[in-house]
Design a protein around this motif. Structure first.
Motif, PDB file in Angstrom:
ATOM      1  N   ARG A  28       0.831  -1.204   0.000  1.00 32.46           N
ATOM      2  CA  ARG A  28       0.000   0.000   0.000  1.00 32.46           C
ATOM      3  C   ARG A  28       0.871   1.261   0.000  1.00 32.46           C
ATOM      4  O   ARG A  28       0.514   2.272  -0.579  1.00 32.46           O
ATOM      5  CB  ARG A  28      -0.933  -0.006   1.215  1.00 32.46           C
ATOM      6  N   ARG A  29       2.023   1.176   0.649  1.00 37.03           N
ATOM      7  CA  ARG A  29       2.956   2.310   0.635  1.00 37.03           C
ATOM      8  C   ARG A  29       3.394   2.620  -0.788  1.00 37.03           C
ATOM      9  O   ARG A  29       3.416   3.772  -1.211  1.00 37.03           O
ATOM     10  CB  ARG A  29       4.193   1.990   1.474  1.00 37.03           C
ATOM     11  N   ALA A  32       0.543   4.137  -2.746  1.00 39.94           N
ATOM     12  CA  ALA A  32       0.322   5.545  -2.382  1.00 39.94           C
ATOM     13  C   ALA A  32       1.388   6.431  -3.022  1.00 39.94           C
ATOM     14  O   ALA A  32       1.095   7.519  -3.521  1.00 39.94           O
ATOM     15  CB  ALA A  32       0.334   5.694  -0.866  1.00 39.94           C
ATOM     16  N   LEU A  35       0.580   6.867  -6.646  1.00 43.19           N
ATOM     17  CA  LEU A  35      -0.500   7.851  -6.820  1.00 43.19           C
ATOM     18  C   LEU A  35       0.060   9.269  -6.743  1.00 43.19           C
ATOM     19  O   LEU A  35      -0.332  10.150  -7.509  1.00 43.19           O
ATOM     20  CB  LEU A  35      -1.574   7.666  -5.741  1.00 43.19           C
ATOM     21  N   CYS A  36       1.004   9.464  -5.829  1.00 39.57           N
ATOM     22  CA  CYS A  36       1.624  10.778  -5.675  1.00 39.57           C
ATOM     23  C   CYS A  36       2.446  11.125  -6.928  1.00 39.57           C
ATOM     24  O   CYS A  36       2.469  12.273  -7.368  1.00 39.57           O
ATOM     25  CB  CYS A  36       2.497  10.785  -4.432  1.00 39.57           C
ATOM     26  N   SER A  39       0.099  12.208  -9.493  1.00 37.78           N
ATOM     27  CA  SER A  39      -0.344  13.550  -9.143  1.00 37.78           C
ATOM     28  C   SER A  39       0.687  14.589  -9.611  1.00 37.78           C
ATOM     29  O   SER A  39       0.320  15.641 -10.143  1.00 37.78           O
ATOM     30  CB  SER A  39      -0.557  13.599  -7.642  1.00 37.78           C
TER      31      SER A  39
ATOM     32  N   SER B  20      -3.549   4.140   6.404  1.00 35.56           N
ATOM     33  CA  SER B  20      -3.073   3.862   5.029  1.00 35.56           C
ATOM     34  C   SER B  20      -4.206   4.017   4.038  1.00 35.56           C
ATOM     35  O   SER B  20      -4.057   4.692   3.008  1.00 35.56           O
ATOM     36  CB  SER B  20      -2.544   2.436   4.925  1.00 35.56           C
ATOM     37  N   ILE B  23      -5.290   7.660   3.605  1.00 37.35           N
ATOM     38  CA  ILE B  23      -4.343   8.442   2.786  1.00 37.35           C
ATOM     39  C   ILE B  23      -4.495   8.076   1.311  1.00 37.35           C
ATOM     40  O   ILE B  23      -4.504   8.946   0.434  1.00 37.35           O
ATOM     41  CB  ILE B  23      -2.898   8.223   3.291  1.00 37.35           C
ATOM     42  N   ILE B  24      -4.657   6.782   1.033  1.00 35.37           N
ATOM     43  CA  ILE B  24      -4.832   6.354  -0.369  1.00 35.37           C
ATOM     44  C   ILE B  24      -6.116   6.956  -0.951  1.00 35.37           C
ATOM     45  O   ILE B  24      -6.124   7.448  -2.081  1.00 35.37           O
ATOM     46  CB  ILE B  24      -4.820   4.810  -0.467  1.00 35.37           C
ATOM     47  N   LEU B  27      -5.494  10.568  -1.713  1.00 33.38           N
ATOM     48  CA  LEU B  27      -4.634  10.707  -2.893  1.00 33.38           C
ATOM     49  C   LEU B  27      -5.419  10.455  -4.187  1.00 33.38           C
ATOM     50  O   LEU B  27      -5.218  11.145  -5.184  1.00 33.38           O
ATOM     51  CB  LEU B  27      -3.438   9.750  -2.807  1.00 33.38           C
ATOM     52  N   GLY B  67      -0.617  16.317  -1.462  1.00 29.35           N
ATOM     53  CA  GLY B  67      -0.529  14.846  -1.535  1.00 29.35           C
ATOM     54  C   GLY B  67       0.849  14.351  -1.122  1.00 29.35           C
ATOM     55  O   GLY B  67       0.970  13.358  -0.396  1.00 29.35           O
ATOM     56  N   ALA B  68       1.884  15.071  -1.573  1.00 32.71           N
ATOM     57  CA  ALA B  68       3.254  14.674  -1.227  1.00 32.71           C
ATOM     58  C   ALA B  68       3.489  14.829   0.276  1.00 32.71           C
ATOM     59  O   ALA B  68       4.152  13.993   0.903  1.00 32.71           O
ATOM     60  CB  ALA B  68       4.249  15.513  -2.020  1.00 32.71           C
ATOM     61  N   LEU B  71       2.207  11.955   2.324  1.00 30.38           N
ATOM     62  CA  LEU B  71       3.007  10.718   2.342  1.00 30.38           C
ATOM     63  C   LEU B  71       3.836  10.595   3.616  1.00 30.38           C
ATOM     64  O   LEU B  71       4.213   9.503   4.017  1.00 30.38           O
ATOM     65  CB  LEU B  71       3.950  10.675   1.131  1.00 30.38           C
ATOM     66  N   LEU B  74       2.261   8.414   6.083  1.00 28.26           N
ATOM     67  CA  LEU B  74       1.975   7.038   5.673  1.00 28.26           C
ATOM     68  C   LEU B  74       2.648   6.077   6.655  1.00 28.26           C
ATOM     69  O   LEU B  74       3.853   6.161   6.864  1.00 28.26           O
ATOM     70  CB  LEU B  74       2.534   6.833   4.261  1.00 28.26           C
ATOM     71  N   ASP B  76       4.620   3.087   8.349  1.00 33.71           N
ATOM     72  CA  ASP B  76       5.637   2.143   7.853  1.00 33.71           C
ATOM     73  C   ASP B  76       5.937   1.167   8.992  1.00 33.71           C
ATOM     74  O   ASP B  76       6.947   1.305   9.689  1.00 33.71           O
ATOM     75  CB  ASP B  76       6.881   2.925   7.436  1.00 33.71           C
TER      76      ASP B  76
END
Lengths: 171, 94
Positions: A28-29, A32, A35-36, A39, B20, B23-24, B27, B67-68, B71, B74, B76
């Motif tokens: 998923r990381r 994501a 997707l960025c 973008s 997660s 955030i997805i 995005l 969006g950046a 991240l 996000l 981890d």
């Protein structure tokens, strides 16, 4: 049964695992981050739209250009032409009432070549059945998002001339 | 040092999942808005209306930066577990 713990993996082994299933797995990381990235691509695309006209100015011409003689185009017929210095195809249409119109031949949807249908008095795009009004180029039906770009037509001494329409700057 | 975060993590083990997915979703929403901005700006620009393209570019850039920045939040869990393990090993060595 005792299992010995696996040795810690190096960053290279983590990024490029040997096991195929592990290599094809998208976390998923990663999704994501992708997707960025998309973008960012969209932002760059918007920037390109903003500066495109400054880098590649659209073709324009001064004054009038001769196209053909009046008798070369019969009622309801079409005469294709291009302007010197440009590769954009245009069509000169003689409507059933005898007046002339000149439009760009590329459909504003996906740039297919359009043609004039005199019995319907419409300009048709055969690709996705887009219809434009032959009198003013406005969209009547179908997917085209904008009217057909046109040129102004004038007739003098049996000759047909075209010129750029006066641009309404909407900045 | 406060163990508040660790306690929270233990109390809500699926929190990182929710984060997660949230955030997805944001995005994807950002991306859809950018696609809309790009097509609208391109359409207006081709129609000779230049008033839209710069605001669309600025809005699209702001959305991308937002969006950046997202991240950063996000989760981890693998890296976190590795960090905890390293910390434990270091404290054991002491």
């Amino acid at each position: 049964m005792s299992s010995t713990p696996l040795p810690p993996r190096s960053p290279a082994e983590t990024d490029f695992p040997i096991d195929r299933a592990e290599a094809e797995h998208v976390t998923r990381r990663e999704f994501a981050k992708f997707l960025c990235l998309l973008s960012g691509g969209m932002a760059v695309g918007s920037g390109w739209v903003a500066v495109k006209d400054k880098i590649f100015p659209p073709f324009t011409f001064e004054g009038e250009r001769f196209v053909c003689n009046v008798e070369d185009v019969v009622f309801g017929a079409t005469h294709p032409f291009t302007i010197q210095g440009s590769r954009t195809p245009f069509i000169l249409i003689r409507l059933n009432d005898g007046s002339f119109r000149a439009y760009e031949q590329k459909c504003t949807h996906l740039a297919c070549a359009v043609y004039y249908s005199p019995d319907k008095n419409k300009i048709e795009c055969p690709c996705h059945h887009g219809y434009f009004d032959a009198n003013d180029g406005k969209v009547l039906a179908g997917p085209p998002p904008r009217p057909l770009p046109h040129l102004e037509v004038s007739v003098r001494d049996g000759k047909v001339f075209v010129r750029e329409p006066e641009r309404k700057e909407r900045t | 040092m406060s163990n508040f975060r660790e306690a929270q993590r233990q109390a809500h083990p699926t929190k990182t999942n929710t984060l997660s997915l949230g955030i997805i979703c944001v995005l994807i929403l950002v991306l859809v808005m950018q696609v809309w901005l790009l097509t609208a700006a391109l359409n207006e620009s081709l129609d000779g209306n230049n008033a839209v393209k710069w605001p669309a570019f600025i809005a699209s850039s702001v959305l991308f930066l937002a969006g950046a920045a997202l991240l950063r939040y996000l989760p981890d869990p693998i890296r976190h577990a590795r960090r905890v393990r390293k910390h434990e090993e270091a404290s054991r060595r002491l």
